[in-house]
Design a protein around this motif. Structure first.
Motif, PDB file in Angstrom:
ATOM      1  N   THR A 265      28.595 -22.623   4.214  1.00  0.00           N
ATOM      2  CA  THR A 265      29.480 -23.759   3.896  1.00  0.00           C
ATOM      3  C   THR A 265      29.820 -23.763   2.407  1.00  0.00           C
ATOM      4  O   THR A 265      30.957 -24.059   2.017  1.00  0.00           O
ATOM      5  N   GLY A 268      32.416 -21.136   1.801  1.00  0.00           N
ATOM      6  CA  GLY A 268      33.710 -21.589   2.320  1.00  0.00           C
ATOM      7  C   GLY A 268      34.373 -22.544   1.333  1.00  0.00           C
ATOM      8  O   GLY A 268      35.576 -22.468   1.061  1.00  0.00           O
ATOM      9  N   ARG A 269      33.557 -23.423   0.759  1.00  0.00           N
ATOM     10  CA  ARG A 269      34.123 -24.410  -0.176  1.00  0.00           C
ATOM     11  C   ARG A 269      34.501 -23.761  -1.516  1.00  0.00           C
ATOM     12  O   ARG A 269      35.478 -24.155  -2.146  1.00  0.00           O
ATOM     13  N   GLU A 272      37.804 -22.086  -0.941  1.00  0.00           N
ATOM     14  CA  GLU A 272      38.875 -23.079  -0.871  1.00  0.00           C
ATOM     15  C   GLU A 272      39.247 -23.543  -2.283  1.00  0.00           C
ATOM     16  O   GLU A 272      40.425 -23.666  -2.626  1.00  0.00           O
ATOM     17  N   GLY A 419      25.968 -26.709   8.204  1.00  0.00           N
ATOM     18  CA  GLY A 419      25.948 -26.575   6.743  1.00  0.00           C
ATOM     19  C   GLY A 419      24.598 -26.123   6.219  1.00  0.00           C
ATOM     20  O   GLY A 419      24.230 -26.458   5.102  1.00  0.00           O
ATOM     21  N   ASP A 448      32.548 -25.708  13.958  1.00  0.00           N
ATOM     22  CA  ASP A 448      33.146 -26.554  12.929  1.00  0.00           C
ATOM     23  C   ASP A 448      33.540 -25.660  11.760  1.00  0.00           C
ATOM     24  O   ASP A 448      32.752 -24.826  11.317  1.00  0.00           O
ATOM     25  N   ASP A 450      34.034 -26.214   8.569  1.00  0.00           N
ATOM     26  CA  ASP A 450      33.327 -26.393   7.286  1.00  0.00           C
ATOM     27  C   ASP A 450      31.827 -26.148   7.448  1.00  0.00           C
ATOM     28  O   ASP A 450      31.220 -25.379   6.704  1.00  0.00           O
ATOM     29  N   PHE A 451      31.223 -26.786   8.439  1.00  0.00           N
ATOM     30  CA  PHE A 451      29.762 -26.743   8.570  1.00  0.00           C
ATOM     31  C   PHE A 451      29.255 -25.646   9.523  1.00  0.00           C
ATOM     32  O   PHE A 451      28.056 -25.539   9.743  1.00  0.00           O
ATOM     33  N   GLN A 454      28.967 -28.456  14.458  1.00  0.00           N
ATOM     34  CA  GLN A 454      28.912 -29.912  14.298  1.00  0.00           C
ATOM     35  C   GLN A 454      28.201 -30.536  15.493  1.00  0.00           C
ATOM     36  O   GLN A 454      28.163 -29.952  16.581  1.00  0.00           O
TER      37      GLN A 454
END
Ligand code: MCA
Ligand code: AMP
Length: 523
Positions: A265, A268-269, A272, A419, A448, A450-451, A454
């Protein structure tokens, strides 16, 4: 012979006390300064009467105080109990009671959760506070401000002896295969063996500097990030938490950084954020991902954007780090590489427990000096988890490819990894089932972006009641860590069950895959 990581750290501090070690916000510590605080903290605990083997919980965010308390408890002969700061009544009461902790190091927010539980925690005597407590303490609890304990330790001459290799160092709580979470007993020799293997495999030296944004209350941040730094005499830039923009700024600006460790996660962030702002990190010596599967797509995207390939590794609370991509050889995406030096990993048939051929799936088992000593006061669970030859059953499914790379293909136990945090469906199911509007419930993990996964709850309402999804989510949030609350609640008239009455989650998963948000599932 050296018996503990603590001993390695104290030796390095004695050899070169002036060398920088840790920065956290406005604070910075040389090796010597950290060692001095650790010794004071340990003497303070001894002076107050902490006995060898007694448990001290750390219920606190990342900070220099966390590091001092973590090492200080060990230097006093105590056992550290790690507690996720997101935990609420249900998790806290269970862990602190099960470990029979005598003391807990915490802050304002932590004390607000803990104080109301004091009647369930008769062994808890001291709150070691890094900030003022939120509530007045009952007479059974004594507040020991962190600074006071250090001052008492400075004045005390209490004798400290180094831990022995076989002594218990840490209880790491994990739910294992079923039921309530269990304390994995990690001995000093386990911690030392694993950090030695990790340092060797990743060529970690005192020239390295790590940006550490992972929480210290779990294995990844603590037993890889902090331990590796202490073992090698490297330095660490410790952050309170991960914020993508701040991490990226540090990775762009600080030329001293050589290492970054994260869960997928976080990668990924970061990606981004890079795409959004155009800010790119400098080249590092090593990027590491673990705690949850890193998708080959994300691995390739990071490589395309940052110009470097992430090294992926696989670990568990019970075993610390198990396998890793090679440092020099191919870092094959979608795999977690090979066993660390001095450790073993194999894949066995789940029925016969015999090793399977390449490309055949089975349960991953590991063996070696890194593997924990068993579950705290749970000999039954310990026996079930090991075979007679000492192989530990991880509960993860996998296969070796033709070149010997291990691929994790699934989980034999029910576990959602969101996450990088683990969520056991049963724990969430129990809390939801205690709500009057819920007749039956099944909790499962769905993909999910992002995580990774989920939490989704499928609820059969009590006859004649129309439950409110938001109320059920809030019900969970009040009782459990907020990251365990369902992201989606779906209502159904019944749960699909097999002939034995067991809920067929794979059937639910298929139905959920095609249902739109807000749909009522057909039974
Ligand atoms: C936070 N939230 C989450 C998660 N994290 N929800 C689902 N899954 C999560 N992982 C929710 C909170 O409950 C909150 O909800 C809202 O998001 C904002 O909270 P905040 O703390 O601000 O979240 P964040 O900063 O965005 O956190 C994302 C994160 C964090 C940085 C990726 O989850 C994290 O630090 N993950 C790393 C976990 C880790 O270290 N795992 C290693 C375990 P609301 O607002 O509704 O209350 S060790 C392990 O697994 C083994 C041994 C291994 O191999 O390493
Ligand atoms: P825990 O015992 O809570 O620390 O969680 C350990 C679990 O995280 C393992 O049993 C795996 O299921 C999972 N895990 C850790 N690293 C990886 C990885 N690189 N890829 C896939 N799963 C992982």
């Amino acid at each position: 012979m050296t018996s503990s990581l603590l001993e390695v750290f104290l030796d390095l501090a004695r050899a070169e006390p002036q060398r920088p070690l840790l920065t956290f916000e406005q604070e910075s510590f040389t090796r010597g300064e950290l060692a001095q605080s650790v010794t004071r903290f340990a003497r303070g605990l001894k002076h107050r009467g902490l006995q060898p083997g007694e448990r001290v919980a750390l219920f606190q965010e990342n900070s220099a105080a966390f590091v001092i308390a973590y090492l200080g408890v060990q230097a006093a002969g105590g056992v550290v109990v790690l507690v996720n700061t997101a935990y609420r009544q249900v998790e806290l009461a269970h862990i602190l009671a099960d470990a029979e902790v005598r003391a807990c190091v915490t802050g304002t927010a932590g004390s607000a959760e803990l104080v109301p539980l004091h009647e369930q925690l008769p062994a808890l005597q001291w709150l070691i506070t890094v900030e003022p407590p939120a509530l007045a303490l009952p007479t059974s609890l004594t507040e020991l401000p962190f600074a006071t304990l250090l001052a008492e330790g400075e004045a005390s001459q209490a004798a400290l002896s180094l831990p022995r290799a076989e002594d218990l160092a840490v209880l790491g709580y994990t739910s294992g295969t079923t039921g309530r979470s269990k304390g994995a007993m990690l001995l000093h020799r386990n911690l030392l063996a694993n950090v030695r293997a990790v340092a060797e495999a990743w060529r970690w030296t005192d020239a390295d500097r790590l940006l550490l944004t992972l929480p210290l209350f779990h294995t990844h941040g603590l037993m890889v990030g902090l331990h590796g730094t202490l073992f090698t005499g490297a330095t660490v830039d410790l952050r309170r938490r991960f914020v993508a923009s701040e991490a990226l700024a540090a990775l762009r600006d600080d030329a001293r950084l050589t290492l970054f460790f994260g869960v997928p996660t976080m990668y990924g962030r970061l990606l981004e954020e890079t795409r959004r702002t155009g800010v790119k990190p400098r080249r590092l010596r090593l990027w590491v991902s673990g705690s949850a599967p890193l998708s080959p797509q994300l691995c390739h995207d990071i490589e395309a954007e940052f110009g470097q390939r992430i090294l992926e590794r696989y670990g568990m609370t019970e075993t610390l780090m198990n396998t890793t991509h090679p440092y020099d050889g191919e870092r094959r995406p979608g795999t977690v590489g090979f066993a660390f030096p001095g450790q073993e990993a194999r894949v066995v048939d789940v029925r016969t427990r015999q090793p399977v051929a390449a490309d055949e799936t089975g349960e991953i088992e590991v063996r070696g000096p890194h593997v924990f000593a068993g579950y705290w006061r749970r000999p039954d669970a310990t026996t079930e988890s090991f075979d007679l030859a000492g192989w530990f059953r991880t509960g993860d499914l996998g296969a070796f490819d033709a070149d010997g790379y291990l691929r994790i293909t699934g989980r034999a136990r029910e576990l959602i990894i969101s996450g990088g945090f683990n969520i056991y469906p049963r724990e969430v199911e129990e809390v939801l089932a205690s709500h009057p509007s819920v007749a039956e419930v099944a909790v499962l993990g769905m993909p999910d972006a992002d995580f990774g996964e989920q939490v989704v709850a499928v609820v059969v309402p009590t006859a004649g009641v129309t439950p409110d999804a938001a109320v059920l989510v809030e019900w969970c949030r009040e009782r459990l860590a907020s990251f365990k609350k369902p992201r989606r609640v779906v209502f159904a008239q019944a749960l699909p069950r097999n002939a034995l009455g067991k809920v067929q989650k794979h059937v639910l998963r298929e139905r959920l895959g095609t249902a739109a948000r807000g749909d009522v599932l057909a039974s």
